[in-house]
Design a protein around this motif. Structure first.
Motif, PDB file in Angstrom:
ATOM      1  N   MET A   4      38.585  17.937 -15.528  1.00  0.00           N
ATOM      2  CA  MET A   4      38.327  16.508 -15.835  1.00  0.00           C
ATOM      3  C   MET A   4      38.424  16.250 -17.339  1.00  0.00           C
ATOM      4  N   LEU A   5      39.181  15.236 -17.653  1.00  0.00           N
ATOM      5  CA  LEU A   5      39.355  14.892 -19.069  1.00  0.00           C
ATOM      6  C   LEU A   5      38.085  14.238 -19.622  1.00  0.00           C
ATOM      7  N   ASN A   6      37.684  14.603 -20.840  1.00  0.00           N
ATOM      8  CA  ASN A   6      36.479  13.970 -21.394  1.00  0.00           C
ATOM      9  C   ASN A   6      36.764  12.522 -21.818  1.00  0.00           C
ATOM     10  N   LYS A   7      35.649  11.833 -22.142  1.00  0.00           N
ATOM     11  CA  LYS A   7      35.732  10.389 -22.418  1.00  0.00           C
ATOM     12  C   LYS A   7      36.647  10.098 -23.623  1.00  0.00           C
ATOM     13  N   LYS A   8      36.553  10.947 -24.645  1.00  0.00           N
ATOM     14  CA  LYS A   8      37.366  10.717 -25.849  1.00  0.00           C
ATOM     15  C   LYS A   8      38.864  10.819 -25.518  1.00  0.00           C
ATOM     16  N   LEU A   9      39.243  11.895 -24.812  1.00  0.00           N
ATOM     17  CA  LEU A   9      40.669  12.080 -24.509  1.00  0.00           C
ATOM     18  C   LEU A   9      41.170  10.997 -23.553  1.00  0.00           C
ATOM     19  N   LYS A  10      40.276  10.546 -22.635  1.00  0.00           N
ATOM     20  CA  LYS A  10      40.663   9.442 -21.728  1.00  0.00           C
ATOM     21  C   LYS A  10      40.914   8.168 -22.522  1.00  0.00           C
ATOM     22  N   THR A  11      40.070   7.925 -23.522  1.00  0.00           N
ATOM     23  CA  THR A  11      40.246   6.722 -24.348  1.00  0.00           C
ATOM     24  C   THR A  11      41.546   6.820 -25.117  1.00  0.00           C
TER      25      THR A  11
END
Ligand SMILES: C[S@@+](CC[C@H](N)C(=O)[O-])C[C@H]1O[C@@H](n2cnc3c(N)ncnc32)[C@H](O)[C@@H]1O
Length: 211
Positions: A1-8
């Protein structure tokens, strides 16, 4: 699962971008972009050979075809198709060093520095790189600032360069608390240093009221 920063960061990539993720570490962002068809093409790179080994392992396990370069910033990468560079998870000085060697065909940068954001904004502006959008996220009790940077001129002022343009009330409150803590530690004799931080506090109070 991609973290929030990389998703942003991924949310700032366009379908027709050809992306280079500098400092890809384990290539999670590049894999996510490719698996979800979020861009035209993606390349990864890292200065660290162990990180790159893991990146290549993950790319292989995901059954994808992504070229991962061993490179200090842009140095070993000659690829005219790339128009977008992600530079995330490093300090401001490293990011500025990397940007010095950015080829002219790259006109979009997604930058997330670990420190000195005000200094980074000032230097970007001086180098004719303009922050189109800034997003502040909170993940695991830590704030991350993600900047979408292009070469399209945007006028800035001292306040926007110092505190950014995200207008995130909680983040501004966090900065104000930090300023208060700093001020509390400055001896009464250091009048000018105290004045500087008192000014910061006033500016932050105004921004919080407006946000
Ligand atoms: C903390 S990780 C960040 C991973 C991911 N980009 C992120 O934002 O979560 C920093 C990565 O940058 C790499 N790095 C540091 N300096 C670099 C440089 N000059 N050129 C390329 N990669 C670099 C490190 O080896 C490391 O893998």
């Amino acid at each position: 699962m991609l973290n929030k920063k990389l998703k942003t960061i991924a949310s700032l990539i366009d379908k027709n971008d050809t992306v280079l993720d500098i400092g890809c570490d384990h290539a999670y962002l590049a894999i996510y972009l490719k698996q979800n068809n979020l861009c035209k093409d993606v390349y990864a790179s890292d200065i660290n050979s162990n990180a790159l080994k893991q990146a290549n392992k993950n790319i292989k396990n995901a059954n994808l075809n992504i070229i991962a370069y061993l490179s200090d910033g842009f140095r070993n990468i000659e690829n005219e198709a790339i128009n977008t560079a992600v530079i995330s998870g490093m300090g401001t000085n490293t990011i500025l060093d990397i940007l010095k060697y950015a080829p002219s065909h790259i006109n979009k940068f997604i930058i997330s520095s670990n420190n000195n954001h005000a200094y980074l904004r000032k230097k970007l502006y001086k180098n004719k790189l303009y922050i189109k959008k800034e997003i502040v996220i909170l993940d695991n009790n830590k704030y991350y600032i993600i900047m979408l940077v292009t070469k399209d001129y945007l006028k800035e002022n001292k306040i926007s360069l110092k505190y950014g343009k995200a207008n995130n009330k909680d983040y501004l409150k966090f900065l104000k608390t930090k300023e208060k803590d700093i001020l509390a530690k400055i001896p009464k004799t250091k009048i000018y240093t105290r004045l500087k931080h008192q000014k910061n506090l006033k500016e932050l109070t105004k921004l919080i009221e407006k946000s």
